[in-house]
Design an enzyme around this catalytic site. Structure first.
Site, PDB file in Angstrom:
ATOM      1  N   LYS A  79       0.827  -1.201   0.000  1.00 47.10           N
ATOM      2  CA  LYS A  79       0.000   0.000   0.000  1.00 47.10           C
ATOM      3  C   LYS A  79       0.868   1.259   0.000  1.00 47.10           C
ATOM      4  CE  LYS A  79      -3.901  -2.221   0.216  1.00 47.10           C
ATOM      5  NZ  LYS A  79      -4.038  -3.562  -0.254  1.00 47.10           N
ATOM      6  N   HIS A  97      -5.980   0.497  -6.802  1.00 47.93           N
ATOM      7  CA  HIS A  97      -6.302  -0.618  -5.904  1.00 47.93           C
ATOM      8  C   HIS A  97      -7.217  -1.584  -6.659  1.00 47.93           C
ATOM      9  CE1 HIS A  97      -7.935  -1.843  -1.650  1.00 47.93           C
ATOM     10  NE2 HIS A  97      -6.914  -2.581  -2.011  1.00 47.93           N
ATOM     11  N   CYS A 122     -13.392  -7.081   0.159  1.00 42.09           N
ATOM     12  CA  CYS A 122     -14.668  -7.173  -0.563  1.00 42.09           C
ATOM     13  C   CYS A 122     -14.610  -8.247  -1.647  1.00 42.09           C
ATOM     14  CB  CYS A 122     -15.036  -5.836  -1.194  1.00 42.09           C
ATOM     15  SG  CYS A 122     -15.632  -4.625  -0.017  1.00 42.09           S
ATOM     16  N   ASP A 154      -4.759  -7.309  -6.262  1.00 43.36           N
ATOM     17  CA  ASP A 154      -4.875  -6.177  -5.329  1.00 43.36           C
ATOM     18  C   ASP A 154      -4.456  -4.839  -5.942  1.00 43.36           C
ATOM     19  OD1 ASP A 154      -5.519  -5.191  -2.734  1.00 43.36           O
ATOM     20  OD2 ASP A 154      -3.401  -5.128  -2.200  1.00 43.36           O
TER      21      ASP A 154
END
Ligand code: SAT
Ligand code: MN
Length: 591
Positions: free
Chosen positions: A212, A232, A256, A281
């Site tokens: 990230k 993302h 999700c 991702d």
């Protein structure tokens, strides 16, 4: 493993490692080379230090369990900062600190923090090393867990130093675990220095700085500067029975189902269809010489949510994690295997919970932490795309924005054009999950699923999206999906998982000019005959409910979106005000 005398060509890298070793007072500096021997040595050391618990090699060869500090189980968004010289450059969605203040504060914590510890130098490449997309990062860390995870998640070791050669252009990541105390935890990004300092946490998104921190926050900042997008998003290839492959990138907030969608196994009725995983991702997207959008997955492994993963929901993930996987905060069975909620088998007697305590079935507490994870190499994935190492990546025909919404948002919707799709992406909302610290189940706006990951002002980010759209001759089409809509009794209207293939097929057929749609006040939706539901046990009435667009709900949704944009300070340059007005007018007309 290489010792400090290994000839590193980059002077900037040598100097920086020396400076950081001095700051942290590291007892030892170890340069990682990514070799098998090194992996064996580091694993042995991690076992001796009780950082890794070996699992039963007959059941899970090469697999280990890690139990984190119980106060360190998810990303700490409130402790994550973007430290740009001007506050406005970080924008309304990021925590901000002046760079000199952040450096000063962290220097204080870091000073001598590795006095009794080893500092590992972890060089890595994001993306295929021969690719024009590829970027080098180096993470300095005192955590063996981080080193071993980085080894799975990135192309780590000598290859990175070779690619870097004598250049000083690399992401500088400094990570020190300290004592995992949240009161001394900060994850600070310095985009103008291509630098991240992360202190006080060992958790994935806080500590694996490639992910990230570099690939998204710093990546998005670099993307704006250099004219590309760091997103993302998962990337998948959808192969039809005739052998045509359509590539799709899809943004969903954490937890999700991105990993599940990226590894989807088509249902029995879809004979001859295959889904290939490119990434689960993160996507780095660039405009190609053909005027289309091309994507790579900068990572080399999956850091997936364990609970809910089972042979029905994601058989490819189950195969991927059979070997060479690090499990974090899952439950442990007495025969040396792992267990989690939603595995579709009973936990055997004697199971230990994620903290290592005997688990009582009737305690009401989950055995595995809801954000427990597996770290597994993508090469284990039976559905891995054969184009994974291709230097230009894959051509993207469709972009999907999805969230977790109990109401309002239909199963699938197609935007009229790029600007309309950008509006949908920017206004995305989702119910919060266990992937971040905080209350679970609250709807929060999460533009492009980048709310916690956009490394600069989100309003400029929207403009950047528009700009990318204008520069493309053949932009991908943009879609919205919602697998999570519920009926009045709180039951999901759509079965999800592998059945999501039906929606993917419609999307592929749309971009290939084969499927029909009907216009609604909000966008284009499939008619009943357009969605292939053969072999699916779902009443037409429930499907209609999943697809329905309720004018009252949408008026309220548009009000919410407008208020959110006002809070962000979105200006009319985005054109979002016009999108809202035309949707309202269409709802009133009942188009
Ligand atoms: O932040 S992680 O990458 O560790 C997991 C997630 O929230 O997506
Ligand atoms: Mn994620």
């Amino acid at each position: 493993m290489m010792d400090g005398s290994y000839s590193v060509k980059s002077k900037g890298l040598r100097q920086w490692v020396e400076d950081m070793a001095q700051l942290t007072g590291a007892a030892r500096v170890v340069w990682c080379d990514g070799s098998e021997q090194e992996k064996r040595d580091l694993t042995r050391a991690a076992i001796a230090a009780q950082i890794l618990i070996p699992l039963n090699p007959a059941k899970r060869p090469g697999c280990y369990l890690h139990r984190s500090n119980p106060s360190d189980v998810a990303r700490s968004e409130h402790l994550t900062f973007v430290c740009t010289p001007a506050k406005d450059d970080a924008g309304p969605t990021n925590n901000w600190m002046a760079p000199e203040d952040a450096y000063a504060k962290l220097r204080g914590w870091l000073k001598g923090s590795m006095r009794r510890r080893t500092m590992y130098v972890v060089p890595y490449v994001m993306g295929p090393p021969g690719s024009p997309f590829a970027k080098v990062g180096v993470e300095l860390t005192d955590s063996l867990y981080v080193v071993l995870n980085m080894r799975i998640m990135t192309r780590m070791g000598r290859a990175a130093l070779e690619l870097l050669s004598d250049s000083d252009d690399f992401n500088r990541g400094l990570h020190s675990t300290l004592d995992c105390n949240p009161s001394r935890r900060l994850i600070c990004h310095f985009p103008q220095h291509n630098t991240v300092w992360s202190v006080g946490s060992g958790y994935g998104g806080n500590a694996l700085l490639s992910k990230k921190c570099f690939a998204l926050r710093i990546g998005s900042y670099l993307g704006r500067k250099e004219g590309w997008l760091a997103e993302h998003m998962l990337i998948l290839g959808l192969e039809s029975p005739s052998g045509e492959t359509t590539y799709v990138a899809a943004a969903f907030p954490s937890a999700c189902g991105k990993t599940n969608l990226a590894m989807l196994t088509p249902p029995a009725a879809f004979k001859g269809w295959r889904v290939f995983t490119v990434g689960d991702d993160i996507a780095w997207l660039r405009i190609g010489s053909d005027g289309g959008l091309w994507a790579i997955n900068p990572e080399a492994g999956y850091f997936g949510v364990a609970p809910g993963t089972n042979w029905r929901s994601n058989p490819n993930a189950m195969k991927t994690i059979e070997r060479d996987t690090i499990f974090t905060n899952v439950a442990a069975t007495p025969d040396g295997d792992v267990w989690w909620e939603g595995m579709e088998c009973e936990a055997p007697d004697g199971t230990l919970d994620w903290r290592g305590q005997p688990w009582k079935r009737d305690s009401g507490e989950p055995a595995a932490h809801p954000n427990s994870r597996f770290t597994a190499p993508m090469s284990n994935n039976p559905a891995l795309s054969p184009r994974i190492e291709h230097s230009l990546g894959v051509p993207i025909s469709a972009i999907i924005f999805g969230g977790r919404r109990a109401s309002t948002i239909p199963l699938v919707l197609e935007a009229y054009d790029w600007p309309h799709g950008v509006f949908f992406g920017a206004s995305m909302g989702s119910e919060t999950t266990a992937a971040a610290t905080g209350q679970v189940g609250i709807v929060r706006r999460d533009p492009m699923a980048m709310l916690p990951f956009c490394g600069y002002n989100i309003v400029s980010y929207f403009s950047h999206w528009h700009d990318i759209g204008r520069r493309m001759k053949r932009p991908p089409r943009i879609f919205v999906v919602n697998w999570f809509r519920k009926d009045r009794d709180g039951a999901y209207l759509w079965p999800g998982y592998s059945e999501n293939m039906r929606v993917l097929k419609w999307i592929a057929d749309r971009v290939n000019g084969r499927a029909g749609a009907v216009d609604t006040p909000i966008g284009l939706v499939p008619r009943e005959q357009d969605l292939d539901i053969s072999g699916l046990d779902l009443s037409p009435q429930r499907l209609r409910q999943a697809q329905s667009i309720d004018p009252g709900e949408w008026m309220a949704e548009l009000d919410g979106i407008e208020q959110y944009f006002t809070r962000l300070g979105v200006d009319s340059l985005t054109g979002f005000d016009v999108q809202i007005e035309s949707a309202r007018a269409a709802l009133e007309r009942g188009r």
